[in-house]
Design a protein around this motif. Sequence first.
Motif, PDB file in Angstrom:
ATOM      1  N   GLN A  28       1.873   2.011  -3.445  1.00 21.82           N
ATOM      2  CA  GLN A  28       0.964   2.385  -4.072  1.00 21.82           C
ATOM      3  C   GLN A  28       0.617   3.834  -3.875  1.00 21.82           C
ATOM      4  OE1 GLN A  28      -2.424   0.111  -3.943  1.00 21.82           O
ATOM      5  NE2 GLN A  28      -2.513  -0.879  -5.878  1.00 21.82           N
ATOM      6  N   CYS A  29       0.450   4.053  -2.751  1.00 22.50           N
ATOM      7  CA  CYS A  29      -0.348   5.335  -2.501  1.00 22.50           C
ATOM      8  C   CYS A  29       0.413   6.450  -1.621  1.00 22.50           C
ATOM      9  CB  CYS A  29      -1.715   4.735  -1.552  1.00 22.50           C
ATOM     10  SG  CYS A  29      -0.904   4.759   0.250  1.00 22.50           S
ATOM     11  N   LEU A  87       0.831  -1.288  -0.098  1.00 27.57           N
ATOM     12  CA  LEU A  87      -0.079   0.041  -0.154  1.00 27.57           C
ATOM     13  C   LEU A  87       1.040   1.360   0.011  1.00 27.57           C
ATOM     14  CD1 LEU A  87      -3.022   0.733   0.033  1.00 27.57           C
ATOM     15  CD2 LEU A  87      -3.068   0.499   2.421  1.00 27.57           C
ATOM     16  N   VAL A 140      -1.896   1.851   7.465  1.00 29.85           N
ATOM     17  CA  VAL A 140      -1.364   3.236   6.762  1.00 29.85           C
ATOM     18  C   VAL A 140      -2.618   4.383   7.068  1.00 29.85           C
ATOM     19  CG1 VAL A 140      -1.167   4.067   4.370  1.00 29.85           C
ATOM     20  CG2 VAL A 140      -0.569   1.660   4.886  1.00 29.85           C
ATOM     21  N   ARG A 188      -0.728   9.808  -2.352  1.00 28.85           N
ATOM     22  CA  ARG A 188      -2.064  10.023  -1.752  1.00 28.85           C
ATOM     23  C   ARG A 188      -1.589  10.413  -0.357  1.00 28.85           C
ATOM     24  NH1 ARG A 188      -5.118   5.382  -3.898  1.00 28.85           N
ATOM     25  NH2 ARG A 188      -5.055   4.269  -1.916  1.00 28.85           N
TER      26      ARG A 188
END
Lengths: 434, 434
Positions: free
Chosen positions: B24-25, B21, B311, B28
């Motif tokens: 990936q983020c 995660l 996260v 974000r």
Amino acid sequence: MERIAVGMLGLGNVGSGVAHLLGQCGDRIAVRSGKRVDLKWAVVRDPAKSRDVDLAGVRLVTDARRVIEDPEVGVVIEAMGGTDPALSLILEALAAGKDVVTANKALLAEHGPQVFAQARKYGRAIAFEGSVGGGIPIIQALGVSLAANQVQSLAAIVNGTCNFILSAMTQDGLTYDVALRQAQELGYAEADPTLDVDGSDTAHKLAILAQLAFGASVKTAQIAREGIDRLQLADLKYAAELGYAIKLLALAKLSDSGLELRVAPTLVKKGTPLAEVRGPYNAIRVVGDAVGDTFFYGRGAGMMPTASAVVGDLIDVVVGRAALTSRALNLWPEAAPAPRLSSAAQVRSRYYLRFTIADRPGVLAALAQALGAHAISIASVIQHDPGDDAPADSPVPLVIMTHSAVEAELTAALAEIDRLDVVRAPSICLGVEE
Amino acid sequence: MERIAVGMLGLGNVGSGVAHLLGQCGDRIAVRSGKRVDLKWAVVRDPAKSRDVDLAGVRLVTDARRVIEDPEVGVVIEAMGGTDPALSLILEALAAGKDVVTANKALLAEHGPQVFAQARKYGRAIAFEGSVGGGIPIIQALGVSLAANQVQSLAAIVNGTCNFILSAMTQDGLTYDVALRQAQELGYAEADPTLDVDGSDTAHKLAILAQLAFGASVKTAQIAREGIDRLQLADLKYAAELGYAIKLLALAKLSDSGLELRVAPTLVKKGTPLAEVRGPYNAIRVVGDAVGDTFFYGRGAGMMPTASAVVGDLIDVVVGRAALTSRALNLWPEAAPAPRLSSAAQVRSRYYLRFTIADRPGVLAALAQALGAHAISIASVIQHDPGDDAPADSPVPLVIMTHSAVEAELTAALAEIDRLDVVRAPSICLGVEE
């Protein structure tokens, strides 16, 4: 212990609940925040009016400026509702260096950019947990807890009035008008229920959820919206026969074609959490790429549930978290790119269709052909025998559930079908949420 | 943009999910926190082992001290599970000035006081959303969003293994052993499922929830606990006949007699949200004095749902909110008064009872009399005709649902009943949650 003075604008239903809760839970707030919160001011129309809530120590005034200009006041709670004068008072309070707590969804949905720009300008926090879903902490969930996720979809029942009416229609077989009157008698609907039943209130809340979950700055007017006010009992009954409940849903879905936003009465499979939400309750299903599907449920309105959210926000502000959240979330940023909204043409769904047709040979074939020509395939059909007593050629209902279809194709097919001379009334079409 | 280096202890299921995660983020997180989070270290047993997750830029080491002594590291994520060496590493990380994120419920339940005292001593934050309910943000809800409420009760399904097994028994009519094997084959149960099925894991989570919701510092051993490992399929079937599902619930109730805490298989009315939680899902119902009843549902375990929580916590830490929450909540305070726990004698509930009795005249009367003598009144009875083919005097089941009764009285009545010579097996007793 540090003391923080709070001013409240408005002392209606929500305001009274907040005053009551603050009176009750001062020690709890002190334990949780390390500070004493004093409700110093409440702005009301008529200070002389008798009220049910204990307001010892609270100064009732008619002039909001007394509150906003009081340097002791650290937090202003806006509990007036509406836009005028709530908007200008919130902007003034922020400019005067106060943090603001509000549950005013219409104001945030319509004037979010202006309100959040002002908060940024003056470095203040805005907390608004009560604006969607009453006491359900959905704002915190989307803004903070699920922040590691890209939200993929939202489906929400966020208007208790509509859900109460639909529940009463489903469970007790009431027509819309009778169910609405019952809701009004029980205090679940206003004397003028328009903004609830036409889907406007739900669209306001969806605009706020879309901002939080997708960073999409949409105006309520950009959200396709259908209310429950024209929903017929027959469709709830056929839906039940097919294994579905009908709920007024706020829907948001992210796909390759963009973000689909809509408010519409929608079929929801019985036994799923959303379908089982009864009476005035609210619920929000959130699907995130990491977390999968989550579901939040509770009382979506009412004095104390909303007060729970407002006072929770107040604690968040007093602890200093709300300021960090406001900054980190950067909601309604200036110069945000317009969100790429899916056009209806691209949306796919299963659909529930009800036709009113002449009871004659060949009619089902004609309808099925029109649907097939638009690549819409039929999943199930309900047509009940009208009985031998029915007058010949009298109109009968035909219900069709489609497989997944493109909305633009469906619209075209329905337009063709409604022109057929065997079709006796405009067709009814509702989406299906899996 | 400020960069924050993160060290992770452990790279098993949850650790890999977090690494995935974070890979990936990153953008974000940067948007939501204003900071770049770099996973700099992962502590593993075997750095050479091939792994499914992209670990470019991550240094794999076996020695946790490399991470804890790295001054660049701001946050340590503990994803090892167990107590040894997780506890000492967390204490060292806090002493070294790192904030800590953990999903280790056993560790918090058993060593919460020590861990939080250390965090206070060094002014650090501990975030632990993943410890209860996987991706469901229940820690945030209880700690922050519902802070204005005095929680009155909690009822929670927080062990996905047990819920999967009970769902399979109910839906497919499997015995406990067969359902357990199915859960193991599908990866929902460990090879040694003891801590899940005997209720220990649920009790750990209840200890954490009790601390958050009631400020009650209880040891897991203080929580009355019963697992699902001795549950018989017959009881699920009779419960269904009475309109109930059986769920392994963590229960906490505040009353005049104190706080009742227990973990037990419990009858839950069908159609209520808790009863409809299927498969490996988790759910928590929270009743607060202001908000009323709320309900939170989602995936309670698994790689990505737990990673979503971890996260999310990491973002909370990076933004600075977690430090404020840790301070404000003051969990497991030193010198906390012992919580006043209700004794079983005081607890009231409805009860489901199953007796195995001789099929003879007068037996029901004898049982009813024993119950009546302890002021326990009968709400409903199921006794099915064993059929004419059944051997005379063969044991038959008799199921009784009581009205609300005091547990101590019930226990006394059951002891008397089990001594009757017409009773052929120890009676079965399960609580009922309304």
